[in-house]
Design a protein around this motif. Structure first.
Motif, PDB file in Angstrom:
ATOM      1  N   LYS A   1       0.832  -1.201   0.000  1.00 54.30           N
ATOM      2  CA  LYS A   1       0.000   0.000   0.000  1.00 54.30           C
ATOM      3  C   LYS A   1       0.866   1.250   0.000  1.00 54.30           C
ATOM      4  CE  LYS A   1      -3.904   2.057   2.484  1.00 54.30           C
ATOM      5  NZ  LYS A   1      -4.802   1.921   3.667  1.00 54.30           N
ATOM      6  N   ILE A   2       1.918   1.227   0.819  1.00 50.83           N
ATOM      7  CA  ILE A   2       2.843   2.372   0.857  1.00 50.83           C
ATOM      8  C   ILE A   2       3.512   2.546  -0.506  1.00 50.83           C
ATOM      9  CG2 ILE A   2       4.996   3.216   1.865  1.00 50.83           C
ATOM     10  CD1 ILE A   2       4.149   1.796   4.464  1.00 50.83           C
ATOM     11  N   SER A   3       3.938   1.426  -1.093  1.00 48.85           N
ATOM     12  CA  SER A   3       4.565   1.489  -2.422  1.00 48.85           C
ATOM     13  C   SER A   3       3.609   2.075  -3.454  1.00 48.85           C
ATOM     14  CB  SER A   3       5.014   0.093  -2.845  1.00 48.85           C
ATOM     15  OG  SER A   3       5.981  -0.428  -1.960  1.00 48.85           O
ATOM     16  N   LEU A   4       2.299   1.775  -3.320  1.00 44.05           N
ATOM     17  CA  LEU A   4       1.311   2.316  -4.248  1.00 44.05           C
ATOM     18  C   LEU A   4       1.250   3.832  -4.146  1.00 44.05           C
ATOM     19  CD1 LEU A   4      -1.089   2.112  -6.222  1.00 44.05           C
ATOM     20  CD2 LEU A   4      -2.568   1.742  -4.225  1.00 44.05           C
ATOM     21  N   TRP A   5       1.159   4.342  -2.902  1.00 46.41           N
ATOM     22  CA  TRP A   5       1.076   5.795  -2.742  1.00 46.41           C
ATOM     23  C   TRP A   5       2.347   6.466  -3.260  1.00 46.41           C
ATOM     24  CZ3 TRP A   5      -3.642   6.504  -2.514  1.00 46.41           C
ATOM     25  CH2 TRP A   5      -4.493   5.869  -1.623  1.00 46.41           C
ATOM     26  N   ILE A   6       3.494   5.849  -2.965  1.00 49.03           N
ATOM     27  CA  ILE A   6       4.753   6.431  -3.435  1.00 49.03           C
ATOM     28  C   ILE A   6       4.834   6.373  -4.964  1.00 49.03           C
ATOM     29  CG2 ILE A   6       7.265   6.123  -3.446  1.00 49.03           C
ATOM     30  CD1 ILE A   6       7.092   5.204  -0.549  1.00 49.03           C
ATOM     31  N   ALA A   7       4.382   5.236  -5.527  1.00 48.69           N
ATOM     32  CA  ALA A   7       4.443   5.078  -6.984  1.00 48.69           C
ATOM     33  C   ALA A   7       3.550   6.087  -7.694  1.00 48.69           C
ATOM     34  CB  ALA A   7       4.048   3.654  -7.368  1.00 48.69           C
ATOM     35  N   LEU A   8       2.422   6.456  -7.066  1.00 53.38           N
ATOM     36  CA  LEU A   8       1.505   7.403  -7.705  1.00 53.38           C
ATOM     37  C   LEU A   8       2.119   8.796  -7.827  1.00 53.38           C
ATOM     38  CD1 LEU A   8      -1.951   6.447  -6.136  1.00 53.38           C
ATOM     39  CD2 LEU A   8      -1.222   6.151  -8.503  1.00 53.38           C
ATOM     40  N   THR A   9       3.043   9.118  -6.928  1.00 54.05           N
ATOM     41  CA  THR A   9       3.658  10.445  -7.007  1.00 54.05           C
ATOM     42  C   THR A   9       4.562  10.583  -8.228  1.00 54.05           C
ATOM     43  OG1 THR A   9       5.525   9.757  -5.606  1.00 54.05           O
ATOM     44  CG2 THR A   9       3.604  10.692  -4.491  1.00 54.05           C
ATOM     45  N   LYS A  10       5.123   9.466  -8.686  1.00 53.31           N
ATOM     46  CA  LYS A  10       6.048   9.536  -9.821  1.00 53.31           C
ATOM     47  C   LYS A  10       5.349   9.939 -11.115  1.00 53.31           C
ATOM     48  CE  LYS A  10       9.400   6.342  -7.838  1.00 53.31           C
ATOM     49  NZ  LYS A  10      10.164   5.090  -7.988  1.00 53.31           N
ATOM     50  N   PRO A  11       4.245   9.256 -11.510  1.00 52.18           N
ATOM     51  CA  PRO A  11       3.589   9.702 -12.751  1.00 52.18           C
ATOM     52  C   PRO A  11       3.007  11.105 -12.645  1.00 52.18           C
ATOM     53  CG  PRO A  11       2.291   8.003 -11.625  1.00 52.18           C
ATOM     54  CD  PRO A  11       3.624   8.041 -10.972  1.00 52.18           C
ATOM     55  N   VAL A  12       2.563  11.503 -11.440  1.00 52.54           N
ATOM     56  CA  VAL A  12       2.043  12.859 -11.280  1.00 52.54           C
ATOM     57  C   VAL A  12       3.136  13.876 -11.566  1.00 52.54           C
ATOM     58  CG1 VAL A  12       1.169  14.526  -9.600  1.00 52.54           C
ATOM     59  CG2 VAL A  12       0.224  12.212  -9.667  1.00 52.54           C
TER      60      VAL A  12
ATOM     61  N   SER B   1      13.141  19.996 -14.893  1.00 56.99           N
ATOM     62  CA  SER B   1      12.247  18.836 -14.758  1.00 56.99           C
ATOM     63  C   SER B   1      12.966  17.612 -14.192  1.00 56.99           C
ATOM     64  CB  SER B   1      11.627  18.492 -16.115  1.00 56.99           C
ATOM     65  OG  SER B   1      12.621  18.014 -17.011  1.00 56.99           O
ATOM     66  N   ASP B   2      14.253  17.446 -14.519  1.00 51.88           N
ATOM     67  CA  ASP B   2      14.971  16.274 -14.025  1.00 51.88           C
ATOM     68  C   ASP B   2      15.119  16.293 -12.493  1.00 51.88           C
ATOM     69  OD1 ASP B   2      16.678  13.836 -14.493  1.00 51.88           O
ATOM     70  OD2 ASP B   2      18.165  15.154 -13.567  1.00 51.88           O
ATOM     71  N   PRO B   3      15.589  17.388 -11.880  1.00 56.71           N
ATOM     72  CA  PRO B   3      15.617  17.417 -10.415  1.00 56.71           C
ATOM     73  C   PRO B   3      14.222  17.327  -9.798  1.00 56.71           C
ATOM     74  CG  PRO B   3      16.964  19.190 -11.316  1.00 56.71           C
ATOM     75  CD  PRO B   3      16.224  18.579 -12.454  1.00 56.71           C
ATOM     76  N   ALA B   4      13.214  17.929 -10.482  1.00 62.11           N
ATOM     77  CA  ALA B   4      11.854  17.861  -9.948  1.00 62.11           C
ATOM     78  C   ALA B   4      11.365  16.416  -9.903  1.00 62.11           C
ATOM     79  CB  ALA B   4      10.919  18.715 -10.801  1.00 62.11           C
ATOM     80  N   ARG B   5      11.727  15.644 -10.920  1.00 61.48           N
ATOM     81  CA  ARG B   5      11.344  14.223 -10.921  1.00 61.48           C
ATOM     82  C   ARG B   5      12.027  13.476  -9.779  1.00 61.48           C
ATOM     83  NH1 ARG B   5      14.036  10.124 -12.637  1.00 61.48           N
ATOM     84  NH2 ARG B   5      15.562  11.459 -13.698  1.00 61.48           N
ATOM     85  N   LYS B   6      13.305  13.802  -9.527  1.00 57.63           N
ATOM     86  CA  LYS B   6      14.023  13.139  -8.439  1.00 57.63           C
ATOM     87  C   LYS B   6      13.457  13.507  -7.071  1.00 57.63           C
ATOM     88  CE  LYS B   6      18.427  12.818 -10.916  1.00 57.63           C
ATOM     89  NZ  LYS B   6      19.849  13.281 -10.956  1.00 57.63           N
ATOM     90  N   LEU B   7      12.868  14.699  -6.980  1.00 61.93           N
ATOM     91  CA  LEU B   7      12.313  15.123  -5.697  1.00 61.93           C
ATOM     92  C   LEU B   7      11.201  14.192  -5.223  1.00 61.93           C
ATOM     93  CD1 LEU B   7      12.186  19.026  -5.962  1.00 61.93           C
ATOM     94  CD2 LEU B   7      13.649  17.637  -4.523  1.00 61.93           C
ATOM     95  N   THR B   8      10.553  13.492  -6.138  1.00 63.07           N
ATOM     96  CA  THR B   8       9.502  12.551  -5.748  1.00 63.07           C
ATOM     97  C   THR B   8      10.061  11.470  -4.845  1.00 63.07           C
ATOM     98  OG1 THR B   8       8.370  12.941  -7.851  1.00 63.07           O
ATOM     99  CG2 THR B   8       7.747  10.983  -6.611  1.00 63.07           C
ATOM    100  N   ASP B   9      11.155  10.856  -5.294  1.00 67.44           N
ATOM    101  CA  ASP B   9      11.793   9.830  -4.456  1.00 67.44           C
ATOM    102  C   ASP B   9      12.363  10.436  -3.180  1.00 67.44           C
ATOM    103  OD1 ASP B   9      11.236   7.815  -6.276  1.00 67.44           O
ATOM    104  OD2 ASP B   9      13.088   8.164  -7.402  1.00 67.44           O
ATOM    105  N   ILE B  10      12.878  11.665  -3.303  1.00 73.40           N
ATOM    106  CA  ILE B  10      13.460  12.325  -2.133  1.00 73.40           C
ATOM    107  C   ILE B  10      12.408  12.500  -1.045  1.00 73.40           C
ATOM    108  CG2 ILE B  10      14.398  14.518  -1.312  1.00 73.40           C
ATOM    109  CD1 ILE B  10      15.824  14.733  -4.040  1.00 73.40           C
ATOM    110  N   TYR B  11      11.264  13.035  -1.415  1.00 69.12           N
ATOM    111  CA  TYR B  11      10.231  13.299  -0.417  1.00 69.12           C
ATOM    112  C   TYR B  11       9.624  12.009   0.120  1.00 69.12           C
ATOM    113  CZ  TYR B  11      10.559  18.248  -1.536  1.00 69.12           C
ATOM    114  OH  TYR B  11      11.022  19.522  -1.699  1.00 69.12           O
ATOM    115  N   SER B  12       9.600  10.974  -0.692  1.00 69.92           N
ATOM    116  CA  SER B  12       9.114   9.679  -0.203  1.00 69.92           C
ATOM    117  C   SER B  12      10.039   9.150   0.884  1.00 69.92           C
ATOM    118  CB  SER B  12       9.023   8.680  -1.358  1.00 69.92           C
ATOM    119  OG  SER B  12       8.107   9.109  -2.333  1.00 69.92           O
ATOM    120  N   ASN B  13      11.357   9.220   0.635  1.00 67.40           N
ATOM    121  CA  ASN B  13      12.321   8.777   1.651  1.00 67.40           C
ATOM    122  C   ASN B  13      12.283   9.668   2.888  1.00 67.40           C
ATOM    123  OD1 ASN B  13      13.414   6.543   0.274  1.00 67.40           O
ATOM    124  ND2 ASN B  13      14.714   7.871  -0.961  1.00 67.40           N
ATOM    125  N   LEU B  14      12.037  10.962   2.673  1.00 65.70           N
ATOM    126  CA  LEU B  14      11.914  11.854   3.824  1.00 65.70           C
ATOM    127  C   LEU B  14      10.711  11.484   4.680  1.00 65.70           C
ATOM    128  CD1 LEU B  14      12.772  15.453   2.518  1.00 65.70           C
ATOM    129  CD2 LEU B  14      14.003  14.102   4.200  1.00 65.70           C
TER     130      LEU B  14
END
Length: 668
Positions: free
Chosen positions: A290-301, A354-367
């Motif tokens: 479930k957590i992976s789902l919420w995190i995964a949804l942030t990437k396509p957004v 856009s490239d750093p913005a895309r990486k921020l998704t994983d960053i905020y998930s780990n945060l």
């Protein structure tokens, strides 16, 4: 983290350098494109641009000064703004002209030079990235080590009520799992979460230099995207808190299975325990998915928003360049019509954002994972101690040059329980208005039914807990006014299941008396009748005892625990069912050792063993949390119904309760 300013500053400075070089490398494409597309040297390109700008200014000036021209206020304002913009561009190129003279005059050589500079700055950027990662890692690892030490110190200092509330599995899970998540969160917080936003800022500044209006227009999708990601992150954080609880439950079952392995196997419960662990693992797995789902949804957004912004930039820029326009839908986006090179660089800047913005998704998930874990660790670190001492600094206050607690000198060991009431839970009273005095040098044995509060008396004396009502005094001093460590320095305790550390025999005896000499250790072992088996071990005192002393018998472990207690030379000795689970030979050796040791100190037995009665001056009988009687065994057998029920069926001479070994001191 503020304890490491040099490393932290190095990490931040490297992040800033990486961001500047990131935007600078993209910005360097502009002169490169101008030179390569037009086939001019940089010097000629600057000179032509200045001449072209001045020519346009002359046209504008003529139009503004033409008396016959009917200029509307709006048109006049547009011409004045365009003139001002041209002048700004001319001034900028005039400032760059001296530096341009240092470059080659040949266009091809200029392109080659810019490519070489681009490679050099890219290499330098990567060097700063390495510096950022190393310095960040150093700060994070030192901070994590400090957190582990602080957590360990806090756990070891917990009062038993707090320990009971958290439980072993939760405390261990936070150390092994939660702190690791906190470490990863710190790595992201000090590394990528600083570096990537700075890269976005660098590219945003570069794009705004070309056209800040166009940049803001293309970033219109950012606010709704940020709100959506924030909502997803809130869900992630809530799920992560529950995930930690799932991990604690799973670890609790695993600990229970391992610790109880002999019992599990003896009763054939392997399959049942496997099922419980499996069910807990399935629940944890589902939560993780479930957590992976919420995190995964942030990437396509995030990716969709980035593509939308870049696509808008491409379409709008193409319209402005191809039609040489400065407005779109009546909204001014640029002060001058854009050239193809400037539009390409603007587009590159948007891609660079856009490239750093895309990486921020994983960053905020780990945060989020780190924050959730930090919240659970903070619950332990912020747990207030129930064992307060008047005028003692609060837990969060820094005490400078605080002297260590001095060793306690042997005291008489007079003990008083004054109107002591205690309960572990609100609805489960254990002790009820206990009034009890144990005189210095007296040996007493406390007996009673299970749950009557016998062992609790010893725990209160050691200040594992404080009474809910009343006070415990040692030599006339209320122990609530003393630090718990100071109280325990004058007391030794041997329990039914002694703690044996995974170390040598000598280390286990010396446990609690680290400064004891080898001779003192040997003397304590002899006094505890432990040397007879120690000398038969392969390496005698240096023999490893195994985890929880699994290489020793129950009687051997108890004699090592007794030697440990003797080595401290305490004023008060507590033996809580210390001989209940050992063989008769070991029990007799222990009582022989005690007979020699307790002559000049206060000793409390919690035991129903007849041999213990022989050593005691007085037997204290408890029932339902109260002291109901006190005296020698022979008297109690005649006068105390509770004592009669406890020892009903034993032959009159079974304990060999010789009255000459018992004192008539009866008052509690």
């Amino acid at each position: 983290m503020t304890r490491f300013p040099a490393a932290l500053s190095a990490s931040i400075l490297c992040s800033i350098a990486v961001a500047m070089l990131w935007g600078g490398n993209i910005g360097a494409l502009y002169p490169l494109l101008e030179v390569s597309l037009r086939g001019k040297s940089v010097q000629q390109w600057i000179a032509d641009d200045i001449a072209e700008g001045e020519a346009k200014q002359r046209v504008i000036t003529a139009e503004l000064e033409d008396a016959d021209a009917s200029l509307t206020p709006i048109r006049r304002e547009q011409l004045q703004a365009e003139f001002k913009s041209l002048q700004h561009a001319i001034d900028t190129k005039m400032r760059l002209r001296p530096y341009a003279e240092l470059l080659p005059n040949d266009p091809f050589q200029t392109v080659a030079l810019f490519v070489a500079l681009l490679l050099a700055t890219t290499a330098l950027k990567n060097l700063f990235i390495v510096g950022n990662l190393v310095s960040t890692s150093w700060v994070v690892q030192r901070t994590t080590l400090d957190l582990q030490n602080q957590y360990t110190q806090r756990v070891l200092g917990l009062d038993l009520a707090s320990y009971d509330r958290f439980g072993t599995s939760q405390l261990v899970t936070h150390f092994t799992e939660s702190i690791e998540h906190v470490s990863r969160g710190l790595q992201v917080l000090l590394g990528a979460s600083v570096r990537e936003p700075l890269k976005i800022l660098s590219c945003a500044i570069g794009a705004s230099l070309i056209s800040w209006r166009l940049m803001l227009f293309t970033l219109i999708v950012t606010p709704p995207t940020a709100l959506l990601i924030s909502a997803l992150n809130r869900r992630v954080r809530r799920s992560l808190k529950a995930h930690v609880s799932d991990s604690v439950h799973l670890n609790r079952l695993i600990f229970q299975s391992v610790i109880s392995l002999p019992t599990v196997q003896a009763y054939g419960m392997e399959r049942e325990m496997e099922k419980e662990v499996d069910l807990a693992g399935v629940d944890r797995m589902r939560r993780s998915v479930k957590i992976s789902l919420w995190i995964a949804l942030t990437k396509p957004v995030t990716e969709l928003a980035g593509i939308l912004a870049i696509g808008a930039t491409l379409v709008i820029g193409a319209y402005l360049v191809l039609n040489q326009q400065t407005h779109l839908f009546g909204i001014q986006l640029t002060e001058q019509p854009l050239t193809i090179p400037s539009m390409l660089v603007f587009f590159a800047m948007m891609v660079g954002m856009s490239d750093p913005a895309r990486k921020l998704t994983d960053i905020y998930s780990n945060l989020q994972i780190g924050i959730a874990a930090a919240d659970r660790v903070a619950e332990v670190l912020n747990e207030p101690s129930r064992l307060t001492v008047p005028n003692q600094p609060a837990a969060d206050e820094t005490v400078i040059d605080q002297p260590p607690i001095a060793p306690v000198v042997r005291t008489p060991g007079n003990i008083e329980y004054r109107a002591v009431s205690f309960r572990y839970c609100e609805d489960q009273p254990v002790l009820d208005e206990i009034e009890l005095t144990i005189r210095a040098g007296e040996t007493v044995c406390i007996v009673g039914e299970n749950g009557c509060g016998k062992s609790t008396l010893g725990k209160l004396l050691l200040r594992f807990y404080d009474p809910n009502h009343g006070s415990v005094f040692i030599d006339g001093v209320d122990i609530k006014t003393l630090d718990a460590k100071q109280v325990r320095r004058s007391i030794s305790m041997v329990s039914q299941s002694p703690a044996i550390i995974e170390d040598t025999v000598a280390a286990n005896i010396r446990f609690g008396s680290p400064n004891a000499t080898d001779d003192q250790v040997i003397a304590a072992a002899k006094m505890a009748r432990a040397e007879e088996f120690i000398l038969n071990l392969d390496q005698t005192y240096e023999s490893e005892v195994g985890f929880d002393g699994n290489r020793l018998s129950g009687g051997q472990k108890q004699r090592i625990a007794l030697a440990r207690a003797f080595l401290r030379d305490p004023s008060i000795l507590i033996l809580d069912e210390a001989t209940n689970q050992i063989d008769q030979h070991s029990e007799q050796l222990i009582y022989d050792a005690l007979r020699d040791f307790i002559s000049d100190r206060t000793c409390i037995f919690v035991s129903h063993r007849p041999e213990a009665f022989k050593l005691c001056d007085r037997i204290i009988v408890m029932k339902n949390g109260r002291v109901v009687s006190s005296g020698d065994a022979e008297t109690l057998r005649e006068t105390c119904t509770t004592f009669q029920k406890l020892f009903h069926g034993q032959p009159d001479n079974s304990p060999e309760i010789a009255s000459d070994n018992l004192s008539d001191r009866a008052a509690a």
